[in-house]
Design an enzyme around this catalytic site. Structure first.
Site, PDB file in Angstrom:
ATOM      1  N   TYR A 279      19.956   1.048 -14.231  1.00  0.00           N
ATOM      2  CA  TYR A 279      20.655   0.937 -15.516  1.00  0.00           C
ATOM      3  C   TYR A 279      19.645   0.643 -16.638  1.00  0.00           C
ATOM      4  O   TYR A 279      19.700   1.260 -17.706  1.00  0.00           O
ATOM      5  CB  TYR A 279      21.727  -0.147 -15.436  1.00  0.00           C
ATOM      6  CG  TYR A 279      22.567  -0.256 -16.694  1.00  0.00           C
ATOM      7  CD1 TYR A 279      23.486   0.743 -17.025  1.00  0.00           C
ATOM      8  CD2 TYR A 279      22.451  -1.359 -17.537  1.00  0.00           C
ATOM      9  CE1 TYR A 279      24.254   0.644 -18.184  1.00  0.00           C
ATOM     10  CE2 TYR A 279      23.223  -1.455 -18.697  1.00  0.00           C
ATOM     11  CZ  TYR A 279      24.125  -0.461 -19.012  1.00  0.00           C
ATOM     12  OH  TYR A 279      24.886  -0.550 -20.165  1.00  0.00           O
TER      13      TYR A 279
ATOM     14  N   ASN B 228      37.376   8.040 -24.254  1.00  0.00           N
ATOM     15  CA  ASN B 228      38.694   7.669 -23.702  1.00  0.00           C
ATOM     16  C   ASN B 228      38.778   6.203 -23.304  1.00  0.00           C
ATOM     17  O   ASN B 228      39.832   5.744 -22.855  1.00  0.00           O
ATOM     18  CB  ASN B 228      39.007   8.524 -22.465  1.00  0.00           C
ATOM     19  CG  ASN B 228      37.976   8.329 -21.368  1.00  0.00           C
ATOM     20  OD1 ASN B 228      36.868   8.832 -21.488  1.00  0.00           O
ATOM     21  ND2 ASN B 228      38.321   7.602 -20.322  1.00  0.00           N
ATOM     22  N   SER B 229      37.681   5.465 -23.436  1.00  0.00           N
ATOM     23  CA  SER B 229      37.679   4.096 -22.916  1.00  0.00           C
ATOM     24  C   SER B 229      36.785   3.203 -23.780  1.00  0.00           C
ATOM     25  O   SER B 229      35.915   3.704 -24.503  1.00  0.00           O
ATOM     26  CB  SER B 229      37.137   4.155 -21.474  1.00  0.00           C
ATOM     27  OG  SER B 229      36.964   2.869 -20.948  1.00  0.00           O
ATOM     28  N   GLY B 230      37.003   1.903 -23.673  1.00  0.00           N
ATOM     29  CA  GLY B 230      36.101   0.908 -24.260  1.00  0.00           C
ATOM     30  C   GLY B 230      35.656   1.198 -25.678  1.00  0.00           C
ATOM     31  O   GLY B 230      36.465   1.517 -26.562  1.00  0.00           O
TER      32      GLY B 230
ATOM     33  N   THR C 271      31.022  10.445 -27.590  1.00  0.00           N
ATOM     34  CA  THR C 271      31.053  10.692 -26.147  1.00  0.00           C
ATOM     35  C   THR C 271      31.669   9.480 -25.436  1.00  0.00           C
ATOM     36  O   THR C 271      31.513   8.344 -25.871  1.00  0.00           O
ATOM     37  CB  THR C 271      29.643  10.985 -25.587  1.00  0.00           C
ATOM     38  OG1 THR C 271      28.862   9.783 -25.595  1.00  0.00           O
ATOM     39  CG2 THR C 271      28.915  12.057 -26.382  1.00  0.00           C
ATOM     40  N   GLY C 272      32.396   9.761 -24.353  1.00  0.00           N
ATOM     41  CA  GLY C 272      33.072   8.684 -23.623  1.00  0.00           C
ATOM     42  C   GLY C 272      34.150   8.062 -24.485  1.00  0.00           C
ATOM     43  O   GLY C 272      34.292   6.838 -24.545  1.00  0.00           O
TER      44      GLY C 272
HETATM   45  N1  LIG Z   1      30.333  -3.284 -22.144  1.00  0.00           N
HETATM   46  C1  LIG Z   1      29.203  -3.886 -22.416  1.00  0.00           C
HETATM   47  O1  LIG Z   1      29.101  -5.130 -22.371  1.00  0.00           O
HETATM   48  C2  LIG Z   1      27.992  -3.092 -22.803  1.00  0.00           C
HETATM   49  C3  LIG Z   1      26.803  -3.778 -23.112  1.00  0.00           C
HETATM   50  C4  LIG Z   1      25.691  -3.037 -23.493  1.00  0.00           C
HETATM   51  C5  LIG Z   1      25.775  -1.668 -23.590  1.00  0.00           C
HETATM   52  N2  LIG Z   1      26.930  -1.006 -23.281  1.00  0.00           N
HETATM   53  C6  LIG Z   1      26.970   0.459 -23.426  1.00  0.00           C
HETATM   54  O2  LIG Z   1      28.100   0.806 -24.188  1.00  0.00           O
HETATM   55  C7  LIG Z   1      28.476   2.162 -23.931  1.00  0.00           C
HETATM   56  C8  LIG Z   1      29.989   2.261 -23.798  1.00  0.00           C
HETATM   57  O3  LIG Z   1      30.407   1.650 -22.609  1.00  0.00           O
HETATM   58  P1  LIG Z   1      31.726   0.774 -22.468  1.00  0.00           P
HETATM   59  O4  LIG Z   1      31.283  -0.608 -22.259  1.00  0.00           O
HETATM   60  O5  LIG Z   1      32.674   1.092 -23.541  1.00  0.00           O
HETATM   61  O6  LIG Z   1      32.250   1.289 -21.025  1.00  0.00           O
HETATM   62  P2  LIG Z   1      33.525   2.066 -20.507  1.00  0.00           P
HETATM   63  O7  LIG Z   1      34.785   1.452 -20.981  1.00  0.00           O
HETATM   64  O8  LIG Z   1      33.314   2.162 -19.021  1.00  0.00           O
HETATM   65  O9  LIG Z   1      33.377   3.518 -21.146  1.00  0.00           O
HETATM   66  C9  LIG Z   1      32.397   4.410 -20.699  1.00  0.00           C
HETATM   67  C10 LIG Z   1      32.796   5.804 -21.124  1.00  0.00           C
HETATM   68  O10 LIG Z   1      31.774   6.725 -20.667  1.00  0.00           O
HETATM   69  C11 LIG Z   1      32.444   7.807 -20.028  1.00  0.00           C
HETATM   70  N3  LIG Z   1      31.611   8.496 -19.042  1.00  0.00           N
HETATM   71  C12 LIG Z   1      31.081   8.005 -17.887  1.00  0.00           C
HETATM   72  N4  LIG Z   1      30.463   8.984 -17.219  1.00  0.00           N
HETATM   73  C13 LIG Z   1      30.603  10.118 -17.953  1.00  0.00           C
HETATM   74  C14 LIG Z   1      30.202  11.473 -17.787  1.00  0.00           C
HETATM   75  N5  LIG Z   1      29.563  11.879 -16.674  1.00  0.00           N
HETATM   76  N6  LIG Z   1      30.499  12.366 -18.755  1.00  0.00           N
HETATM   77  C15 LIG Z   1      31.185  12.003 -19.853  1.00  0.00           C
HETATM   78  N7  LIG Z   1      31.602  10.736 -20.069  1.00  0.00           N
HETATM   79  C16 LIG Z   1      31.324   9.811 -19.120  1.00  0.00           C
HETATM   80  C17 LIG Z   1      33.644   7.148 -19.348  1.00  0.00           C
HETATM   81  O11 LIG Z   1      34.590   8.125 -18.940  1.00  0.00           O
HETATM   82  P3  LIG Z   1      35.596   7.800 -17.706  1.00  0.00           P
HETATM   83  O12 LIG Z   1      36.537   6.729 -18.191  1.00  0.00           O
HETATM   84  O13 LIG Z   1      36.242   9.093 -17.426  1.00  0.00           O
HETATM   85  O14 LIG Z   1      34.739   7.310 -16.588  1.00  0.00           O
HETATM   86  C18 LIG Z   1      34.114   6.273 -20.484  1.00  0.00           C
HETATM   87  O15 LIG Z   1      34.834   7.020 -21.411  1.00  0.00           O
HETATM   88  C19 LIG Z   1      27.699   2.568 -22.676  1.00  0.00           C
HETATM   89  O16 LIG Z   1      26.622   3.388 -23.047  1.00  0.00           O
HETATM   90  C20 LIG Z   1      27.168   1.235 -22.134  1.00  0.00           C
HETATM   91  O17 LIG Z   1      25.968   1.405 -21.423  1.00  0.00           O
HETATM   92  C21 LIG Z   1      28.042  -1.697 -22.867  1.00  0.00           C
END
Ligand SMILES: NC(=O)c1ccc[n+]([C@@H]2O[C@H](COP(=O)([O-])OP(=O)(O)OC[C@H]3O[C@@H](n4cnc5c(N)ncnc54)[C@H](OP(=O)(O)O)[C@@H]3O)[C@@H](O)[C@H]2O)c1
Length: 296
Positions: free
Chosen positions: A164, A15-17, A12-13
């Site tokens: 969060y 397309n990014s990160g 899930t998600g």
């Molecule tokens: N980055 C960090 O330092 C960090 C630290 C701890 C935990 N995390 C966790 O890691 C996970 C991945 O996050 P990331 O850091 O890779 O962030 P990210 O680059 O912002 O990616 C988040 C992804 O979730 C998708 N998303 C958001 N709302 C959605 C919805 N309603 N339905 C379907 N998809 C949705 C986004 O889609 P869009 O692009 O279309 O919005 C994107 O693909 C998250 O669960 C986050 O809480 C991150």
């Protein structure tokens, strides 16, 4: 490393990160990866980038985790198209400074990060065979979290940390409860903290607000591929094939908040989530009482 060739995975998600990095890594290991993305445009872009390598088996499917109808529609399509799901990486995440709601009126971080994944996972369970793995991407932020059972939608005293961290604690509690419930089916459920990772987390998708800050932090943070490592390990490695209900960091069991081990809270959250995805919401500051009143 266990064989994932021939396995069917959902990220899930994607397309990014870290979601995109996980989709890339799993497909490079030979799995067919269904990329769950909420935006068709961003999904297509990511799909085009990943499929430049013609050996990768990827499928793009659109789904908004903040919309129960969309989640149920996605599950229906998956079940029609694929014989089973072997790996489910619940990675998508959302964070917001201001209080927002999902289509169904749920506080958006709880609604997407926890409830959307709760619905997706529980609806897919009858399509997952023994040996399947579920990975929930949680966060170290769960350690300052509390489940506000008396105001789950945070209508009072909203702030981004409360919201969060509640949603991320919910990821850990859901992992523990689901692992217990799936013991006899030999499906494992684990969760992880990826570390501090340079992604688009916190960047406003419409305005681009936040991009500069994330850009500045990039040199100090992990790359998405590094951040996705623990999730990939949990989804594929032989070492953890019999481990379930764990919270991991850097591919090791890590210390989680004491509250995240509460069987009572885990069960209570699971039952509340079951009600909420059926559209039955507790009143603010009423705890379980209004829920009970609903039924009597
Ligand atoms: N980055 C960090 O330092 C960090 C630290 C701890 C935990 N995390 C966790 O890691 C996970 C991945 O996050 P990331 O850091 O890779 O962030 P990210 O680059 O912002 O990616 C988040 C992804 O979730 C998708 N998303 C958001 N709302 C959605 C919805 N309603 N339905 C379907 N998809 C949705 C986004 O889609 P869009 O692009 O279309 O919005 C994107 O693909 C998250 O669960 C986050 O809480 C991150």
């Amino acid at each position: 490393m266990s064989e994932v060739r021939g396995k069917i995975a959902i990220v899930t998600g994607a397309n990014s990160g870290m979601g995109m990095a996980a989709a890339e890594a799993l497909s490079d290991k030979g799995a067919t990866v269904i990329m769950l993305c909420r935006s068709e445009e961003r999904g297509r872009e990511a799909f085009a980038r990943l499929t430049k390598d013609k050996d990768r088996k990827l499928d793009l499917m659109i789904c908004d985790l903040g919309d129960y109808t969309s989640v149920r529609g996605f599950v229906r399509c998956v079940k029609e198209k694929y014989p089973r799901i072997d790996i489910l990486v619940n990675n998508a995440g959302f964070i917001s400074l201001d209080r927002q709601e999902t289509k169904e009126g749920v506080e958006r971080q709880f609604g997407i990060n926890h409830l959307g994944h709760f619905l997706l996972t529980t609806e897919l369970l009858d399509h997952m065979p023994a040996g399947a793995r579920i990975v929930n991407v949680a966060s170290g932020a769960h350690k300052v979290g509390k489940i506000h059972f008396d105001d789950i939608n945070l209508k009072h005293g909203y702030n981004v940390v409360r919201a969060y961290s509640q949603s991320k604690l919910a990821n850990v509690l859901f992992t523990r409860e689901l692992a217990m419930r799936l013991r006899d089916r030999k499906i494992t459920v684990n969760c992880c903290h990826p570390g501090a990772v340079a992604t688009n987390m916190g960047v406003d998708r419409e305005t681009g607000f936040g991009k500069m800050i994330t850009g500045m932090l990039k040199p100090f943070f992990l790359t998405p591929a590094e951040g996705a490592r623990t999730a990939i390990y949990l989804a594929t490695d032989d070492e953890v094939r019999h481990i379930s209900g764990g919270y991991f960091y850097k591919c090791r069991i890590a210390k989680s908040l004491k509250r995240s081990k509460s069987r009572r809270d885990a069960r209570k959250l699971f039952e509340l989530s079951e009600e909420m995805v059926r559209g039955r919401y507790p009143e603010t500051r009423g705890g379980v009482l209004p829920l009970l009143c609903y039924f009597v």
